[in-house]
Design a protein around this motif. Sequence first.
Motif, mmCIF file in Angstrom:
data_model
loop_
_atom_site.group_PDB
_atom_site.id
_atom_site.type_symbol
_atom_site.label_atom_id
_atom_site.label_comp_id
_atom_site.label_asym_id
_atom_site.label_seq_id
_atom_site.Cartn_x
_atom_site.Cartn_y
_atom_site.Cartn_z
ATOM 1 N N LEU A 1 -10.304 -42.725 -5.053
ATOM 2 C CA LEU A 1 -9.007 -42.909 -4.710
ATOM 3 C C LEU A 1 -8.403 -41.712 -5.754
ATOM 4 O O LEU A 1 -6.901 -41.460 -4.724
ATOM 5 C CB LEU A 1 -8.112 -44.112 -5.071
ATOM 6 C CG LEU A 1 -7.369 -45.122 -4.466
ATOM 7 C CD1 LEU A 1 -8.131 -45.163 -2.757
ATOM 8 C CD2 LEU A 1 -6.998 -46.848 -5.176
ATOM 9 N N ARG A 2 -8.695 -41.678 -6.550
ATOM 10 C CA ARG A 2 -8.042 -40.947 -7.595
ATOM 11 C C ARG A 2 -7.743 -39.642 -7.009
ATOM 12 O O ARG A 2 -6.832 -38.538 -6.940
ATOM 13 C CB ARG A 2 -8.209 -40.488 -9.003
ATOM 14 C CG ARG A 2 -8.059 -39.593 -10.302
ATOM 15 C CD ARG A 2 -8.543 -39.936 -11.013
ATOM 16 N NE ARG A 2 -8.583 -41.152 -11.798
ATOM 17 C CZ ARG A 2 -9.412 -41.840 -12.463
ATOM 18 N NH1 ARG A 2 -10.552 -41.732 -12.152
ATOM 19 N NH2 ARG A 2 -9.319 -43.308 -12.746
ATOM 20 N N GLY A 3 -9.509 -39.096 -6.919
ATOM 21 C CA GLY A 3 -8.941 -37.488 -5.595
ATOM 22 C C GLY A 3 -8.503 -37.809 -4.879
ATOM 23 O O GLY A 3 -7.571 -35.966 -4.249
ATOM 24 N N GLN A 4 -8.213 -38.466 -3.444
ATOM 25 C CA GLN A 4 -7.638 -39.058 -2.491
ATOM 26 C C GLN A 4 -6.423 -38.782 -2.767
ATOM 27 O O GLN A 4 -5.155 -37.752 -2.456
ATOM 28 C CB GLN A 4 -7.058 -39.691 -1.850
ATOM 29 C CG GLN A 4 -8.999 -39.572 -0.996
ATOM 30 C CD GLN A 4 -9.344 -38.859 -0.188
ATOM 31 O OE1 GLN A 4 -9.966 -38.188 -0.798
ATOM 32 N NE2 GLN A 4 -8.502 -38.992 1.375
ATOM 33 N N TRP A 5 -5.446 -39.208 -3.552
ATOM 34 C CA TRP A 5 -3.992 -38.678 -4.402
ATOM 35 C C TRP A 5 -3.609 -37.785 -5.272
ATOM 36 O O TRP A 5 -2.788 -37.382 -4.644
ATOM 37 C CB TRP A 5 -3.771 -40.031 -5.364
ATOM 38 C CG TRP A 5 -3.305 -41.292 -4.253
ATOM 39 C CD1 TRP A 5 -4.359 -42.643 -4.189
ATOM 40 C CD2 TRP A 5 -2.243 -41.641 -3.708
ATOM 41 N NE1 TRP A 5 -3.496 -43.636 -3.797
ATOM 42 C CE2 TRP A 5 -2.535 -43.045 -2.488
ATOM 43 C CE3 TRP A 5 -1.519 -40.801 -3.391
ATOM 44 C CZ2 TRP A 5 -1.424 -43.643 -2.107
ATOM 45 C CZ3 TRP A 5 -0.264 -41.618 -2.619
ATOM 46 C CH2 TRP A 5 -0.533 -42.802 -1.964
ATOM 47 N N ASP A 6 -5.048 -37.277 -5.913
ATOM 48 C CA ASP A 6 -4.709 -35.524 -6.711
ATOM 49 C C ASP A 6 -4.794 -34.656 -5.256
ATOM 50 O O ASP A 6 -3.184 -34.047 -5.504
ATOM 51 C CB ASP A 6 -5.682 -35.393 -6.907
ATOM 52 C CG ASP A 6 -6.063 -36.237 -8.616
ATOM 53 O OD1 ASP A 6 -4.675 -37.019 -9.537
ATOM 54 O OD2 ASP A 6 -6.875 -36.362 -9.185
ATOM 55 N N LYS A 7 -5.115 -34.881 -4.339
ATOM 56 C CA LYS A 7 -4.802 -33.799 -3.563
ATOM 57 C C LYS A 7 -3.335 -34.130 -2.706
ATOM 58 O O LYS A 7 -3.022 -33.404 -1.895
ATOM 59 C CB LYS A 7 -5.928 -33.703 -2.199
ATOM 60 C CG LYS A 7 -7.479 -33.299 -2.800
ATOM 61 C CD LYS A 7 -8.859 -33.655 -1.341
ATOM 62 C CE LYS A 7 -9.230 -35.008 -1.151
ATOM 63 N NZ LYS A 7 -9.915 -34.761 -0.468
ATOM 64 N N TYR A 8 -2.935 -35.427 -2.412
ATOM 65 C CA TYR A 8 -2.081 -35.490 -1.902
ATOM 66 C C TYR A 8 -0.803 -35.239 -2.435
ATOM 67 O O TYR A 8 0.718 -35.213 -2.260
ATOM 68 C CB TYR A 8 -2.337 -37.178 -1.201
ATOM 69 C CG TYR A 8 -1.179 -37.825 -0.233
ATOM 70 C CD1 TYR A 8 -0.894 -37.226 0.702
ATOM 71 C CD2 TYR A 8 -0.004 -38.398 -0.133
ATOM 72 C CE1 TYR A 8 0.141 -37.236 1.889
ATOM 73 C CE2 TYR A 8 1.127 -39.660 0.264
ATOM 74 C CZ TYR A 8 1.065 -38.733 1.640
ATOM 75 O OH TYR A 8 2.311 -39.174 2.215
ATOM 76 N N ALA A 9 -0.521 -35.599 -3.517
ATOM 77 C CA ALA A 9 0.593 -35.205 -4.421
ATOM 78 C C ALA A 9 1.399 -34.216 -3.994
ATOM 79 O O ALA A 9 2.436 -34.361 -4.496
ATOM 80 C CB ALA A 9 -0.523 -34.780 -6.182
#
Length: 204
Positions: free
Chosen positions: A7-15
């Motif tokens: 989840l952290r990785g997905q939101w980092d990419k989406y930021a």
Amino acid sequence: MADLEWLRGQWDKYAPRYDRSIGVLERLQFGDGREWVCAQASGDVLDVAVGTGLNLAWYPAGVRVTGLDLSPAMLRLARERAGDLGLTVTLQEGDAQSLPFADASFDTVVCTLGLCGFPDERAAIAEMHRVLRPDGRLLLLDHIGSHHRAIRWGQRLLEHFTVRTLGDYQTRRPLPHVQATGFEITRAERGKLGTVERLAARKR
């Protein structure tokens, strides 16, 4: 249930795309929801899932804001926004389901468009209750499952995509969990064909 590292990785990419992507929904679906929530905040405020800091511009003068988010990339953008606004805020990485704060640390807890994305929203609400002081206020804004069958069916279809990409649920409804945790609901507003809810509650 989503893994926190994933989840952290997905939101980092989406930021970097978040503000642009959410812009249309902010206007069409959520309207003045952030202002409604933030205007009621007072004292020591915890903003859970602070994201890129879109709430920061709406807090009253004099509140002391601590923002928490799972994504370091989102927090970097929130720090930039706070600097641009000339605000002094505390921003830190953490999990909403296990808040890194002592019991009764805050007068207000705010969460806007966040409970839809936590793997266990009940744990997050229980943590919000724990860190609030007696008589403290919980303020929420989120998209929820509509009470209209056709719309809810469409939300369930969309949910198959959003859960896989961002862990984002379309059909949750926080209100029953807030009540079950022991909060007193002081105000509840549901709109946009039942897809958006604003809640104000008090820790009894």
